[in-house]
Write an enzyme that holds these catalytic residues in place. Structure first.
Site, PDB file in Angstrom:
ATOM      1  CB  SER A 144      -0.982  -0.094   1.253  1.00 24.12           C
ATOM      2  OG  SER A 144      -0.230   0.310   2.608  1.00 24.12           O
ATOM      3  NE  ARG A 197      16.830 -11.000   2.678  1.00 19.68           N
ATOM      4  CZ  ARG A 197      17.355 -12.060   3.021  1.00 19.68           C
ATOM      5  NH1 ARG A 197      16.509 -12.865   3.363  1.00 19.68           N
ATOM      6  NH2 ARG A 197      18.622 -12.495   3.009  1.00 19.68           N
ATOM      7  CG  HIS A 251       9.116   1.889  12.203  1.00 19.45           C
ATOM      8  ND1 HIS A 251       9.236   0.444  12.005  1.00 19.45           N
ATOM      9  CD2 HIS A 251       8.681   1.890  13.620  1.00 19.45           C
ATOM     10  CE1 HIS A 251       8.980  -0.180  13.369  1.00 19.45           C
ATOM     11  NE2 HIS A 251       8.909   0.652  14.235  1.00 19.45           N
ATOM     12  CD  GLU A 300       2.843   2.889   7.635  1.00 19.03           C
ATOM     13  OE1 GLU A 300       3.231   2.389   6.795  1.00 19.03           O
ATOM     14  OE2 GLU A 300       2.364   2.274   8.744  1.00 19.03           O
TER      15      GLU A 300
END
Ligand code: GRF
Length: 205
Positions: A19, A96, A114, A179
């Site tokens: 998204s 990762r 984040h 976000e």
């Protein structure tokens, strides 16, 4: 970037739903971001974000990490990023940790989003961590990436209230809305204004 310079070339790395990729692609398409997404790469072939990229006509590539050492996987990743002549690497749910040598190679040109107000609640399940801790305000952070886990210099944060009747999912949804505003806004600032890092602080002039 100054008026007339070519759009910045972004590579977006993701592992899941995508998204934030969509928010960045939409901002580019609306002319709100002086950038173009030249490649979307995922470390899982089944990442839904790759479908979102293809629906938008963006180059999308699965580079599965399974069965490869971190070194081998990153060597492939570096090769495709360099082939795409990327100016910036944007992490959007990329699950990762990148090696110090990868980060050095693209120093100060890797950004991440984040879903918490760093330095609180780094790592996985940040929204549930914040909810369980009982904070009254949470949000999201866009930051430059260094070798730590969610520790790089902060570019932009947006806050949301944590409500008494929230669940981790409801809180995550409210944060995700922010976000999608914060990531394009932070990149727009980085691409269109002079900036420098002083200590841990990202300063815009
Ligand atoms: C977002 O919550 C982002 O902050 C975190 O991973 C999630 C990715 O979501 N790093 P999406 O794939 O962009 O929808």
């Amino acid at each position: 970037m100054s008026a007339g310079s070519p759009p910045a070339r972004l590579v977006v790395l993701l592992s899941g739903r995508g998204s934030n990729l969509v928010a960045l692609a939409d901002a580019c398409a609306r002319g709100e971001l002086p950038a173009e997404i030249v490649l979307v790469a995922a470390n899982r072939a089944d990442a839904a974000g790759l479908d979102r990229a293809r629906e938008r006509g963006l180059a999308a590539l699965a580079l599965p990490s399974k069965g490869l050492s971190r070194e081998e996987h990153e060597a492939r990743l570096v090769a495709v990023i360099e082939q795409a002549r990327a100016d910036w690497v944007c992490l959007a749910g990329y699950l990762r940790l990148l090696s110090p040598s990868f980060i050095e190679r693209f120093a100060s040109r890797i950004v991440n989003i984040h879903p918490a107000l760093l330095p609180a609640f780094p790592g996985v399940d940040a929204q549930a961590q914040a909810w369980a801790y009982g904070v009254k305000v949470s949000g999201c952070t866009v930051h430059l990436v260094d070798a730590g886990c969610d520790t790089g210099p902060i570019v932009l944060q947006r806050t949301v209230p944590v409500l008494d009747d929230d669940t981790p999912d409801r809180l995550a949804h409210r944060i995700l809305e922010q976000e999608h505003v914060a990531y394009p806004a932070a990149l727009r600032m980085l691409l269109s204004r002079p900036w420098r890092v002083e200590g841990r602080r990202v300063i815009f002039s």
